[in-house]
Design a protein around this motif. Sequence first.
Motif, short mmCIF file in Angstrom:
data_model
loop_
_atom_site.label_atom_id
_atom_site.label_comp_id
_atom_site.label_asym_id
_atom_site.label_seq_id
_atom_site.Cartn_x
_atom_site.Cartn_y
_atom_site.Cartn_z
N MET A 1 -32.10 -23.64 -7.15
CA MET A 1 -31.08 -24.61 -7.52
C MET A 1 -31.52 -26.05 -7.31
O MET A 1 -31.31 -26.90 -8.15
N VAL A 2 -32.20 -26.30 -6.18
CA VAL A 2 -32.53 -27.67 -5.83
C VAL A 2 -33.40 -28.32 -6.90
O VAL A 2 -33.22 -29.49 -7.23
N GLU A 3 -34.29 -27.52 -7.50
CA GLU A 3 -35.16 -28.10 -8.52
C GLU A 3 -34.39 -28.41 -9.80
O GLU A 3 -34.68 -29.37 -10.49
N VAL A 4 -33.38 -27.58 -10.10
CA VAL A 4 -32.67 -27.75 -11.37
C VAL A 4 -31.70 -28.92 -11.32
O VAL A 4 -31.50 -29.62 -12.29
N VAL A 5 -31.11 -29.12 -10.14
CA VAL A 5 -30.06 -30.13 -10.04
C VAL A 5 -30.64 -31.53 -10.14
O VAL A 5 -31.51 -31.90 -9.37
N PRO A 6 -30.15 -32.33 -11.12
CA PRO A 6 -30.59 -33.70 -11.15
C PRO A 6 -29.98 -34.44 -9.96
O PRO A 6 -28.81 -34.26 -9.65
N SER A 7 -30.81 -35.24 -9.29
CA SER A 7 -30.33 -35.84 -8.06
C SER A 7 -29.15 -36.76 -8.28
O SER A 7 -28.36 -36.97 -7.40
N GLY A 8 -29.03 -37.29 -9.50
CA GLY A 8 -27.95 -38.24 -9.75
C GLY A 8 -26.65 -37.60 -10.18
O GLY A 8 -25.83 -38.27 -10.77
N ASN A 9 -26.47 -36.31 -10.01
CA ASN A 9 -25.26 -35.66 -10.47
C ASN A 9 -24.52 -34.99 -9.30
O ASN A 9 -24.50 -33.78 -9.18
N PRO A 10 -23.89 -35.80 -8.46
CA PRO A 10 -23.27 -35.23 -7.26
C PRO A 10 -22.11 -34.30 -7.60
O PRO A 10 -21.85 -33.36 -6.86
N LYS A 11 -21.43 -34.53 -8.72
CA LYS A 11 -20.31 -33.67 -9.05
C LYS A 11 -20.79 -32.26 -9.37
O LYS A 11 -20.18 -31.27 -9.00
N LYS A 12 -21.96 -32.19 -10.06
CA LYS A 12 -22.52 -30.88 -10.39
C LYS A 12 -22.96 -30.18 -9.11
O LYS A 12 -22.77 -28.98 -8.94
N GLN A 13 -23.52 -30.98 -8.22
CA GLN A 13 -23.94 -30.39 -6.93
C GLN A 13 -22.74 -29.82 -6.19
O GLN A 13 -22.82 -28.75 -5.59
N ALA A 14 -21.61 -30.53 -6.27
CA ALA A 14 -20.40 -30.05 -5.59
C ALA A 14 -19.97 -28.72 -6.20
O ALA A 14 -19.58 -27.80 -5.48
N LEU A 15 -20.08 -28.60 -7.53
CA LEU A 15 -19.71 -27.34 -8.18
C LEU A 15 -20.63 -26.22 -7.70
O LEU A 15 -20.21 -25.10 -7.44
N GLU A 16 -21.91 -26.55 -7.59
CA GLU A 16 -22.88 -25.52 -7.21
C GLU A 16 -22.75 -25.10 -5.75
O GLU A 16 -23.30 -24.09 -5.35
N SER A 17 -22.03 -25.89 -4.98
CA SER A 17 -21.84 -25.50 -3.59
C SER A 17 -20.78 -24.41 -3.46
O SER A 17 -20.59 -23.84 -2.40
N LEU A 18 -20.09 -24.10 -4.56
CA LEU A 18 -19.07 -23.06 -4.51
C LEU A 18 -19.71 -21.68 -4.56
O LEU A 18 -20.72 -21.50 -5.26
N PRO A 19 -19.15 -20.69 -3.86
CA PRO A 19 -19.74 -19.35 -3.90
C PRO A 19 -19.66 -18.77 -5.30
O PRO A 19 -18.64 -18.91 -5.98
N GLY A 20 -20.73 -18.17 -5.74
CA GLY A 20 -20.73 -17.53 -7.07
C GLY A 20 -21.08 -18.49 -8.19
O GLY A 20 -21.14 -18.11 -9.35
N VAL A 21 -21.32 -19.76 -7.87
CA VAL A 21 -21.67 -20.72 -8.92
C VAL A 21 -23.12 -21.17 -8.74
O VAL A 21 -23.46 -21.83 -7.77
N GLY A 22 -23.95 -20.78 -9.69
CA GLY A 22 -25.33 -21.26 -9.69
C GLY A 22 -25.46 -22.38 -10.69
O GLY A 22 -24.45 -22.84 -11.26
N ALA A 23 -26.69 -22.79 -10.95
CA ALA A 23 -26.92 -23.92 -11.85
C ALA A 23 -26.33 -23.68 -13.23
O ALA A 23 -25.69 -24.54 -13.82
N SER A 24 -26.53 -22.46 -13.75
CA SER A 24 -26.09 -22.22 -15.14
C SER A 24 -24.57 -22.18 -15.24
O SER A 24 -23.99 -22.71 -16.18
#
Length: 344
Positions: A24-47
Amino acid sequence: MKRGDLMSEEIQKDEESIQPDDDMVEVVPSGNPKKQALESLPGVGASTAEKLQEAGYYDLMSLAVASPGELVESVGVSEPIARKIINAARNNLDMGFQSGDDLLKKRERVIKIPIGSDAFNTLMGGGFETGSITECFGEFGSGKTQLGHILCINVQKLDPTAVIVYIDTENTFRPERIKQLAEGAGLSTEQVLSNIRVGRAYNSDHQMLLAEKVEDLIQKQNLNVKLIVVDSLTAHFRAEFIGRGTLAERQQKLNKHMHTLLKLADSCNLCVYVTNQVMSKPDVFFGDPTQAIGGHIVGHASTFRIYLRKGKKGSRVAKLIDSPHLQEGECNFFVETGGLRDVK
Ligand code: GTP
Ligand code: MG
């Protein structure tokens, strides 16, 4: 379509692993904190996070207020996973009660867009508010579309970077009229017109979709949308759903549409102005025999309701009939080439 058809391999993978993907860390663009917040949810990966964002769930709040059915339909996850995602978003957010002084602070962010006539501004407590839906209903030629055009100018007088989304269902948006009004206000016509994004809606579904896409303009294109005009809110719905048997479906769709607009108004602190027609009530013998279309759904979702009608000598009368904190009242004004003018 069955749910299974919608479910891509990637989503299934997300569902199997309750923890976010390792890479996940490689896929997440560092400037997208909202997407990171989504990915912190259980069952939610990058895709899945990407699919959520594509479906308009940009942050935890939009997920927290979603229903499992909506997620199943728009993202293709199974219902238990949808529930898990929504519950996790709710737990991660402070969904508790807001204190009165927090709400007062939020109210301080509200911008009031003046309408151009002193009497009308006073009636509205200064102008049309951001954070709310203002509905204007009245017969043909009463000036509803004119008010929509005038608001496009006046919001730019307050903030030259303000962008307007104009959802035009009746093909009545006129750039020529904007030009006249911009000249009347001493603004640059090119600048004013370039800040207006017009979406011509061909049917009610298209209209609903255009409203849903406004979030993209704000989130993806970083546009400072401060006003959404929907002119007319109800015409397509009225034309497409004819007969008593279709009333429930029409109201359900209108409710969803109003909800989209209300959510935008509230979360993005923007002003929503919608116009509505009236129908005559042949059984009314006393008082005004007209009634706004859309019934309780439109009435309740609108924070401010204004009834417009033609007055004496070509003037117009605006009556504020519903508002959370303003007195009911009326005012008179003229619609003129350069804008509104008070009746002396
Ligand atoms: P429907 O969409 O048909 O229900 O009507 P509406 O309530 O949207 O009416 P609209 O805002 O189109 O008002 C039309 C009226 O505005 C006209 O009858 C004119 O009186 C007035 N109007 C429109 N343009 C101008 C203008 O450039 N100058 C002046 N003085 N008046 C205008
Ligand atoms: Mg009109």
